[in-house]
Scaffold this motif. Structure first.
Motif, mmCIF file in Angstrom:
data_model
loop_
_atom_site.group_PDB
_atom_site.id
_atom_site.type_symbol
_atom_site.label_atom_id
_atom_site.label_comp_id
_atom_site.label_asym_id
_atom_site.label_seq_id
_atom_site.Cartn_x
_atom_site.Cartn_y
_atom_site.Cartn_z
ATOM 1 N N SER A 143 -36.953 40.386 40.926
ATOM 2 C CA SER A 143 -38.019 39.052 40.884
ATOM 3 C C SER A 143 -38.923 39.543 42.059
ATOM 4 N N PHE A 163 -41.649 41.421 39.996
ATOM 5 C CA PHE A 163 -42.169 40.309 39.277
ATOM 6 C C PHE A 163 -43.279 39.498 39.824
ATOM 7 N N TRP A 164 -42.801 38.868 40.834
ATOM 8 C CA TRP A 164 -43.548 37.741 41.309
ATOM 9 C C TRP A 164 -44.794 38.276 42.261
ATOM 10 N N VAL A 196 -31.447 41.721 40.993
ATOM 11 C CA VAL A 196 -32.170 40.631 40.398
ATOM 12 C C VAL A 196 -33.062 39.891 41.577
ATOM 13 N N LEU A 224 -28.119 36.595 36.083
ATOM 14 C CA LEU A 224 -28.754 36.357 37.400
ATOM 15 C C LEU A 224 -27.751 36.813 38.730
ATOM 16 N N MET A 249 -36.243 32.116 42.440
ATOM 17 C CA MET A 249 -34.901 32.729 41.614
ATOM 18 C C MET A 249 -33.853 31.723 41.838
ATOM 19 N N ALA A 292 -40.475 34.765 45.983
ATOM 20 C CA ALA A 292 -39.887 35.003 44.722
ATOM 21 C C ALA A 292 -38.431 34.816 44.819
#
Length: 119
Positions: A62, A65-66, A58, A104, A82, A78
């Motif tokens: 993340s 993604f970020w 995760v 998560l 999260m 990031a």
């Protein structure tokens, strides 16, 4: 930036010192790259994940993604983003929020950990 500096810093010394062997030249470049790869891809996500009760995958997802959304500031923010999302989701009393919280934390559906309600 730190990995680039650690890799490029020995190059002038390697060029200016004629007594260096080929093995030491290769190791002077390869070791910082190898150490940074291991630390950045395995150790840091595990430590961040354990500290913030997020699964290491995760943390890496993340980060990806970020970084895609906001670039370097997104990469820096990031893990805190999260962690905040995890805190918000943990305070919502809804079945979907519980599923997101378990994911998560790295608890997959169909496992005993996923269905554990003590957490």
């Amino acid at each position: 930036i730190g990995a680039v500096v650690a890799t490029l810093l020995p190059i002038p010394i390697l060029i200016l010192d004629p007594d260096q062997s080929n093995t030491s030249m290769i190791l002077a470049i390869a070791l910082p790259i190898g150490v940074h790869t291991v630390i950045g891809n395995f150790v840091e996500p595990k430590v961040f994940g354990d500290t913030m009760e997020l699964h290491a995958v995760v943390v890496l997802l993340s980060l990806s993604f970020w970084y895609t959304v906001w670039g370097i500031p997104g990469a820096i923010l990031a893990v805190p983003i999260m962690a905040v999302i995890r805190i918000i989701v943990s305070n919502i009393k809804h079945p979907y929020a519980l599923v997101i919280l378990r994911l998560l934390e790295g608890k997959l559906p169909g496992t005993a950990e996923f269905h554990d309600t003590d957490a």
